[in-house]
Each structure stands twice: as structure tokens, then as C-alpha cells.
Design a protein around this motif. Structure first.
Motif, PDB file in Angstrom:
ATOM      1  N   UNK A 105      30.762 -19.956  73.606  1.00  0.00           N
ATOM      2  CA  UNK A 105      30.287 -20.199  74.974  1.00  0.00           C
ATOM      3  C   UNK A 105      31.247 -19.574  75.981  1.00  0.00           C
ATOM      4  N   UNK A 106      30.699 -18.980  77.028  1.00  0.00           N
ATOM      5  CA  UNK A 106      31.516 -18.223  77.968  1.00  0.00           C
ATOM      6  C   UNK A 106      31.822 -18.968  79.264  1.00  0.00           C
ATOM      7  N   UNK A 107      31.098 -20.033  79.551  1.00  0.00           N
ATOM      8  CA  UNK A 107      31.227 -20.670  80.867  1.00  0.00           C
ATOM      9  C   UNK A 107      31.931 -22.023  80.845  1.00  0.00           C
ATOM     10  N   UNK A 108      32.337 -22.464  79.673  1.00  0.00           N
ATOM     11  CA  UNK A 108      32.952 -23.777  79.584  1.00  0.00           C
ATOM     12  C   UNK A 108      34.455 -23.745  79.778  1.00  0.00           C
ATOM     13  N   UNK A 109      35.047 -22.564  79.577  1.00  0.00           N
ATOM     14  CA  UNK A 109      36.501 -22.432  79.710  1.00  0.00           C
ATOM     15  C   UNK A 109      36.834 -20.955  79.882  1.00  0.00           C
ATOM     16  N   UNK A 110      37.995 -20.649  80.443  1.00  0.00           N
ATOM     17  CA  UNK A 110      38.387 -19.243  80.615  1.00  0.00           C
ATOM     18  C   UNK A 110      38.460 -18.480  79.292  1.00  0.00           C
ATOM     19  N   UNK A 111      38.833 -19.178  78.215  1.00  0.00           N
ATOM     20  CA  UNK A 111      38.950 -18.557  76.899  1.00  0.00           C
ATOM     21  C   UNK A 111      38.259 -19.441  75.875  1.00  0.00           C
ATOM     22  N   UNK A 112      37.575 -18.829  74.930  1.00  0.00           N
ATOM     23  CA  UNK A 112      36.878 -19.611  73.909  1.00  0.00           C
ATOM     24  C   UNK A 112      36.753 -18.811  72.621  1.00  0.00           C
ATOM     25  N   UNK A 113      36.521 -19.521  71.543  1.00  0.00           N
ATOM     26  CA  UNK A 113      36.379 -18.915  70.214  1.00  0.00           C
ATOM     27  C   UNK A 113      35.497 -19.836  69.392  1.00  0.00           C
ATOM     28  N   UNK A 114      34.654 -19.276  68.529  1.00  0.00           N
ATOM     29  CA  UNK A 114      33.737 -20.108  67.753  1.00  0.00           C
ATOM     30  C   UNK A 114      33.618 -19.628  66.316  1.00  0.00           C
TER      31      UNK A 114
END
Length: 206
Positions: free
Chosen positions: A44-53
């Protein structure tokens, strides 16, 4: 599992913060048990400045030789990172996990099942020494009955576990290992090192 860099990384996207990179490096060391297949999935791109899944699935052979595998469980493990910190998280790193699995039909009537399923997570985090706090989530059981010509078993019961917690450090390999243990429990996998029992045929191995 190895990290994969997107084309944006090569195009000059700013390097991730050191703590987030350390978390990714630790995730890259995780090796799942053979029954669980891991893969990178869009984060997800809008929940936090940086993310990984990371995506995970468990499948077993079809009832007939040569038949396609049947997926019995799947899951997602998402890392959200905000270097400025997040008040609701009480930290910078939030882990989000989701598991969906076909389970034993009798479980839907077990009033303690939800508590047991939730304990899979809380105990796994402790057992894997995954420093955490602010944990929360839900356990949902769903019973379905099929009618008409829809393929599949007449009766089925699914369990969904959704959870999130704040990691106390960057050793996220421990958190992913804990979540994979939850996935294995939901899928009914035997202890590591013992072959998965084929539910369709009733066969077993060791």
C-alpha cells in the motif's frame, strides 16, 4: 526471501531510511517451511511514507493425481514505516498481517476458537522474541453452504485473522517468522519436519 528493487529505485528514487533498510535486510533472511510459498506483492502506498509487503500461500495436492493444487490458506505481511513516528502506532514501524484459511467445520461452533486463534499470534511473537507493543486485531469465522452446480465442497468454514502491531526494533525477520507460524496453524500444518496430511485423501507421512 531476496529483496526486489523496483524500476523507480534505479531511476533515482531516494534511498530508504537506514532503519527501514535494516528492516528489509532482516526480512530478506527469512526462509519459510516448504509448504509455504512466499512472494513479493505490491505494498500500500498511502498508509505510510515507506512500505513493503510479502504474500504467502499454502496449497495441497488435488484429490485426483495430476489435478491442480488446492489453496487452503493465504496471507499477507505488510510493513509500514514512518521515520517521523506515528502517534497511533506509538513508534515508527507498524506490522500488519492478514490470514485466510479453510479450517475444520467443527471449529465454527467452538466458542473458544477465536481466543485460541488470537493466542497463536500473541504467543508466536513472544516465542520468536519479536519485540512489539500496541497489538490489536480480529478473528472472524465464516460458515458457507454451497447449492446448485458451484464447484467445491458442500460445506466449508473459513477463518480470517487480521492484526497489526508496532515493532520495537528492526529485526522484522522475527515478526515475519511469527506470522508465518500463525499461517501454518490456521492451515492445519503439522509441526515442521512432518509432511502435510492430504485432507482430500486422508493420507499422511512423516
Amino acid at each position: 526471501m531476496e529483496q526486489q528493487r523496483s524500476p523507480d529505485d534505479a531511476a533515482g528514487t531516494p534511498a530508504p531510511p537506514a532503519d527501514f533498510q535494516a528492516a528489509l535486510d532482516s526480512l530478506a533472511t527469512v526462509r519459510s517451511r516448504p509448504e509455504i510459498v512466499l512472494e513479493h506483492i505490491p505494498a500500500p502506498q498511502r498508509l505510510a511514507p515507506w512500505s513493503h509487503a510479502v504474500g504467502a500461500r499454502v496449497a495441497e495436492p488435488g484429490e485426483i493425481a495430476g489435478e491442480d493444487e488446492v489453496e487452503i490458506a493465504s496471507g499477507r505481511f505488510i510493513v509500514l514505516f514512518d521515520p517521523a513516528g506515528h502517534e497511533a502506532w506509538d513508534g515508527t514501524t507498524r506490522c500488519v498481517g492478514y490470514v485466510s484459511a479453510v479450517t475444520d467445520e467443527t471449529m465454527v461452533d467452538d466458542q473458544m476458537f477465536s481466543e485460541v486463534a488470537w493466542s497463536w499470534l500473541t504467543e508466536a511473537l513472544v516465542d520468536h522474541d519479536a519485540g512489539h507493543h500496541s497489538v490489536g486485531g480480529t478473528v472472524t469465522r465464516t460458515a458457507s453452504t454451497r447449492f446448485g452446480d458451484i464447484a467445491g465442497p458442500e460445506h466449508s468454514v473459513d477463518v480470517e485473522i487480521r492484526a497489526s502491531w508496532t515493532a520495537s526494533d528492526t529485526d522484522l525477520d522475527r515478526h515475519l517468522d511469527a506470522w508465518l507460524e500463525v499461517l501454518g496453524n490456521a492451515a492445519g500444518l503439522p509441526p515442521p519436519g512432518v509432511h502435510l496430511i492430504n485432507r482430500a485423501t486422508g493420507g499422511s507421512g512423516s
